[in-house]
Every structure is written in C-alpha cells, then in structure tokens.
Design an enzyme around this catalytic site. Structure first.
Site, mmCIF file in Angstrom:
data_model
loop_
_atom_site.group_PDB
_atom_site.id
_atom_site.type_symbol
_atom_site.label_atom_id
_atom_site.label_comp_id
_atom_site.label_asym_id
_atom_site.label_seq_id
_atom_site.Cartn_x
_atom_site.Cartn_y
_atom_site.Cartn_z
ATOM 1 N N GLY A 13 0.830 -1.212 0.000
ATOM 2 C CA GLY A 13 0.000 0.000 0.000
ATOM 3 C C GLY A 13 0.858 1.252 0.000
ATOM 4 N NE ARG A 74 -1.187 -4.586 -0.473
ATOM 5 C CZ ARG A 74 -2.131 -3.655 -0.404
ATOM 6 N NH1 ARG A 74 -3.123 -3.649 -1.266
ATOM 7 N NH2 ARG A 74 -2.089 -2.734 0.537
ATOM 8 C CG ASP A 105 6.228 -6.610 8.795
ATOM 9 O OD1 ASP A 105 7.307 -5.995 8.923
ATOM 10 O OD2 ASP A 105 5.466 -6.865 9.745
ATOM 11 C CB THR A 127 2.914 0.772 6.091
ATOM 12 O OG1 THR A 127 1.563 0.551 6.535
ATOM 13 C CG2 THR A 127 3.835 0.413 7.231
ATOM 14 C CG ASP A 129 -1.452 -0.136 8.217
ATOM 15 O OD1 ASP A 129 -2.261 0.767 7.973
ATOM 16 O OD2 ASP A 129 -1.370 -1.187 7.546
ATOM 17 C CG ASP A 131 1.654 -2.707 10.220
ATOM 18 O OD1 ASP A 131 2.525 -2.064 9.601
ATOM 19 O OD2 ASP A 131 0.858 -3.474 9.645
ATOM 20 N NE ARG A 173 -2.372 -4.937 5.789
ATOM 21 C CZ ARG A 173 -2.728 -5.194 4.530
ATOM 22 N NH1 ARG A 173 -3.489 -6.204 4.252
ATOM 23 N NH2 ARG A 173 -2.307 -4.421 3.555
HETATM 24 P P1 ADP Z 1 0.839 -4.066 2.496
HETATM 25 O O1 ADP Z 1 0.758 -4.337 3.974
HETATM 26 O O2 ADP Z 1 0.337 -2.756 2.075
HETATM 27 O O3 ADP Z 1 0.326 -5.198 1.641
HETATM 28 P P2 ADP Z 1 3.537 -5.030 2.350
HETATM 29 O O4 ADP Z 1 4.819 -4.339 2.378
HETATM 30 O O5 ADP Z 1 3.265 -6.037 3.411
HETATM 31 O O6 ADP Z 1 2.402 -3.961 2.230
HETATM 32 O O7 ADP Z 1 3.494 -5.655 0.915
HETATM 33 C C1 ADP Z 1 3.083 -6.914 0.609
HETATM 34 C C2 ADP Z 1 3.660 -7.192 -0.749
HETATM 35 O O8 ADP Z 1 5.041 -7.505 -0.621
HETATM 36 C C3 ADP Z 1 3.064 -8.402 -1.406
HETATM 37 O O9 ADP Z 1 1.889 -8.134 -2.087
HETATM 38 C C4 ADP Z 1 4.165 -8.800 -2.358
HETATM 39 O O10 ADP Z 1 4.106 -8.079 -3.537
HETATM 40 C C5 ADP Z 1 5.429 -8.355 -1.667
HETATM 41 N N1 ADP Z 1 6.165 -9.519 -1.211
HETATM 42 C C6 ADP Z 1 7.306 -9.912 -1.742
HETATM 43 N N2 ADP Z 1 7.770 -11.024 -1.171
HETATM 44 C C7 ADP Z 1 6.890 -11.358 -0.228
HETATM 45 C C8 ADP Z 1 6.806 -12.424 0.721
HETATM 46 N N3 ADP Z 1 7.759 -13.358 0.808
HETATM 47 N N4 ADP Z 1 5.737 -12.445 1.549
HETATM 48 C C9 ADP Z 1 4.808 -11.479 1.491
HETATM 49 N N5 ADP Z 1 4.842 -10.455 0.620
HETATM 50 C C10 ADP Z 1 5.853 -10.395 -0.238
HETATM 51 O O1 F6P Z 2 -1.352 -1.131 4.839
HETATM 52 C C1 F6P Z 2 -2.014 0.042 4.515
HETATM 53 C C2 F6P Z 2 -3.490 -0.186 4.335
HETATM 54 O O2 F6P Z 2 -4.104 1.029 3.984
HETATM 55 C C3 F6P Z 2 -4.189 -0.824 5.542
HETATM 56 O O3 F6P Z 2 -4.461 0.115 6.547
HETATM 57 C C4 F6P Z 2 -5.416 -1.414 4.907
HETATM 58 O O4 F6P Z 2 -5.865 -2.529 5.630
HETATM 59 C C5 F6P Z 2 -4.932 -1.823 3.555
HETATM 60 O O5 F6P Z 2 -3.718 -1.119 3.307
HETATM 61 C C6 F6P Z 2 -5.910 -1.580 2.447
HETATM 62 O O6 F6P Z 2 -5.308 -1.911 1.262
HETATM 63 P P1 F6P Z 2 -5.935 -1.794 -0.193
HETATM 64 O O7 F6P Z 2 -7.230 -1.097 -0.103
HETATM 65 O O8 F6P Z 2 -4.905 -1.060 -0.980
HETATM 66 O O9 F6P Z 2 -6.069 -3.208 -0.656
#
Ligand code: ADP
Ligand code: F6P
Length: 321
Positions: A13, A74, A105, A127, A129, A131, A173
């Site tokens: 995000g 993502r 993460d 992020t 969040d 978190d 989240r």
């Molecule tokens: P968000 O919480 O907004 O989804 P993250 O930083 O957690 O943000 O992003 C998740 C994204 O990280 C996943 O959609 C994917 O594209 C990428 N990613 C790459 N490797 C991994 C992995 N091993 N596990 C989870 N996410 C991964």
């Molecule tokens: O991680 C950021 C965040 O906005 C969270 O607060 C929320 O749960 C999530 O991403 C929503 O993601 P999207 O609407 O982009 O799928």
C-alpha cells in the site's frame, strides 16, 4: 564491493512520504556517483525489467506529494522463489548491485529473499499503519493520523448538531495505532482496537455514563481490525436510545501531502539506506529508535513483536467523558 548502480521501488500500500524517501535515495546515491534505476510498480517492475534511469531532476517537485511516482503493487509472483530468481536475473542483466525497497513487512520478506540470492537489499518502512515492529515510526503514519483527525473533526460538527453518536472506522489492517492516536486527538468517548478487542458492554456503559454527565454527542473510534461499524452503531442505538451513524474513512487516509514529520523521517531513512548500500551492506531494514535512524537484519526485524501502548489506551479511556 564496488556499488555502481542501485535500484529503488515502492511496494504494498502506498503511504504519504514515499516520494520524499525516493527523492532522498536518488539524490544521495547520485551524489555518491552511483547510477539509480527507478523500478516501476513494486516487484512487478523488477521481474519485468520495467525501470527508468533517475537523475537529479527525476525527483524534483515530489517531496510535497502523496502517493509514489514509481507506482506500487502487491506482486504475487515475487512470493515464490521462481519470481525472486527471475528478478535476480533481471538485476544482473541491468547491472543492479543493490536495491532499496520502500514498503511494509511483506515487502521486507521479499527484500530478504532477494538478498539471500545475492542482490543486497535495504528496506525502508513505508506504511500508514505503523505496524512494523523494529521501528517506532513508519513513513506515512503521521499524515494518515492527521487526515483521520481532520475528518473526524468534521464528523463531530454534524454529530454535535444532531445529538448523535458517530462510529468511525479508521485504517490500520490488524493494528490499532491510527485509531488510538486519532481517537485521543479527537476526544473519542471510546476507542476499539484489535490489540485489546471490543468489549461491547464496556463501550455501552461508557456511553451511558457520559450521557448521564450531560454529554449529548459521541465519537466512537474503531480500528479496521475490529470492523463492523454498522453493527456497532446499531447496537449503540438499540442499547442507549442515542441515534447512531457509522462512517468508514477508507482511502482518504492514504493520500494527501505528507506532514513535516513524514518528509523529514523519509529523507533521513532514504539517506541511511544509501549509506548502507554504498558499503555493499544488504539484508537490512532502516528503522527509527528513540529518534535515531538505525538498521536491523531483515530476519531479526521480521521476528520482532511490537508492544501496543496499553498505558496510553487506558489514559485515553480515562479522560474521555
Ligand atoms: P501491504 O501491507 O500494504 O500489503 P507489504 O509491504 O506487506 O504492504 O506488501 C506486501 C507485498 O510484498 C506483497 O503483495 C508482495 O508483492 C510483496 N512480497 C514480496 N515477497 C513477499 C513475501 N515473501 N511475503 C509477502 N509479501 C511479499
Ligand atoms: O497497509 C495500509 C493499508 O491502507 C491498511 O491500513 C489497509 O488494511 C490496507 O492497506 C488496504 O489496502 P488496499 O485497499 O490497498 O487493498
């Protein structure tokens, strides 16, 4: 290791301040005579070779903008080793010696995987969040809290005019940091966060106690991880007789011009990431601890647990009558 070219991407995000971090990384790297490749749409761009050469002017006029000029995504493919190996091949083809990953993460897990196959990666926490356990601050959090606060201030105007109870859901989240702090800042009567759980009876009692003391309108702040604001509003109306309305703030919290804090932290973290990569140091996450910018091993960072500030939560509930 002689690092000549680094890449930068944003993943997961988006968050206000990501652009300030991109600017800092690009400028710091160029100043160290490195080439910088801007990778588009997160790990997708790394797998597809979708990247552009960045110069000093590529990052002009972005420090004040929300979103990310590199776009974000993502990417499912990168969660598999086959995707990571594809990306490694692309990095080698374009001569990328290191990579900065701005995200959460999941993005760091990917950065750890890519580091393990020989491409040093440094993560920057981005992020709304807040978190991420290894850091007391994540880029975008302050802006999101301020946006939530401004929105709830507006909701309060109408709640006050109608003697209503407004139940507001904010993002986060599985984390309740935005709800807790925006809740305090808006004088919420009750704050519901996943770290504590929702005790419906306690919430109703609190509203009734405040009502007895003459309070006529109420803000109930609910973190996304609790959810069901419609059901909560219906229950409040049923149990107290006070008219209740629900609002889900949603993506408004992810946009807007970053605050001073977000711009400054992003600039500091971006600079620190380049300092690591220029020494060939990868598999690290940049973090803020007691106001200082530090870094951690990615796997150690991912294994850490964040302590929810329970004292602050208790204070919030004690002063909201
Ligand atoms: P968000 O919480 O907004 O989804 P993250 O930083 O957690 O943000 O992003 C998740 C994204 O990280 C996943 O959609 C994917 O594209 C990428 N990613 C790459 N490797 C991994 C992995 N091993 N596990 C989870 N996410 C991964
Ligand atoms: O991680 C950021 C965040 O906005 C969270 O607060 C929320 O749960 C999530 O991403 C929503 O993601 P999207 O609407 O982009 O799928």
């Amino acid at each position: 290791m002689n690092v000549k070219t680094i890449g930068i991407l944003t993943s997961g995000g988006d968050a206000p301040g990501m652009n300030a971090a991109i600017r800092s990384v690009v400028r710091a790297a160029l100043k160290n005579d490195m080439r910088v490749l801007g990778v588009m749409r997160g790990y997708n761009g790394l797998i597809n070779g979708d990247m552009v050469e960045m110069n000093m002017r590529s990052v002009s006029d972005i420090i004040q903008r929300g979103g990310t000029i590199l776009y974000t995504a993502r990417c499912k493919e990168f969660k598999e080793m086959s995707g990571v190996l594809k990306a490694k091949e692309v990095c080698e083809q374009v001569g990328m010696d290191g990579l900065v990953v701005i995200g959460g993460d999941g993005s760091f897990r990917g950065a750890g995987d890519l580091s393990s196959v020989g491409i040093p990666c440094v993560g920057i926490p981005g992020t709304i969040d807040n978190d991420i356990a290894c850091t007391e601050y994540t880029i975008g959090y302050d802006t999101a809290m301020n946006t939530a606060m401004e929105m709830v201030d507006k909701i309060r105007d109408t709640a006050q005019s109608h003697d209503r109870c407004s139940v507001v859901e904010v993002m986060g989240r599985r984390a309740g940091y935005i709800a807790l702090n925006a809740g305090i800042a808006c004088g919420a009567t009750f704050i519901c966060v996943p770290e504590i759980g929702l005790d419906m009876d306690k919430m109703i009692e609190k509203i009734q106690a405040a009502h007895k003391l003459g309070k006529k309108h109420f803000i109930i702040m609910v973190a996304e991880g609790i959810g069901n604001v419609k059901g909560i509003a219906e229950e409040i109306e049923k149990c107290t007789g006070i008219e209740a309305r629900e609002t889900v703030l949603g993506h408004v919290q992810r946009g807007g011009n970053p605050t001073v804090t977000d711009r400054v932290v992003a600039s500091r973290m971006g600079f620190h990431a380049v300092e690591l990569l220029k020494q060939g140091i990868g598999n690290r996450v940049v973090a803020q601890q007691k106001g200082e910018i530090v870094d951690f091993d990615i796997q150690e960072a991912l294994a850490m647990k964040k302590q929810f500030p329970i004292e602050l939560y208790n204070i919030a509930n004690d002063i909201s009558f």
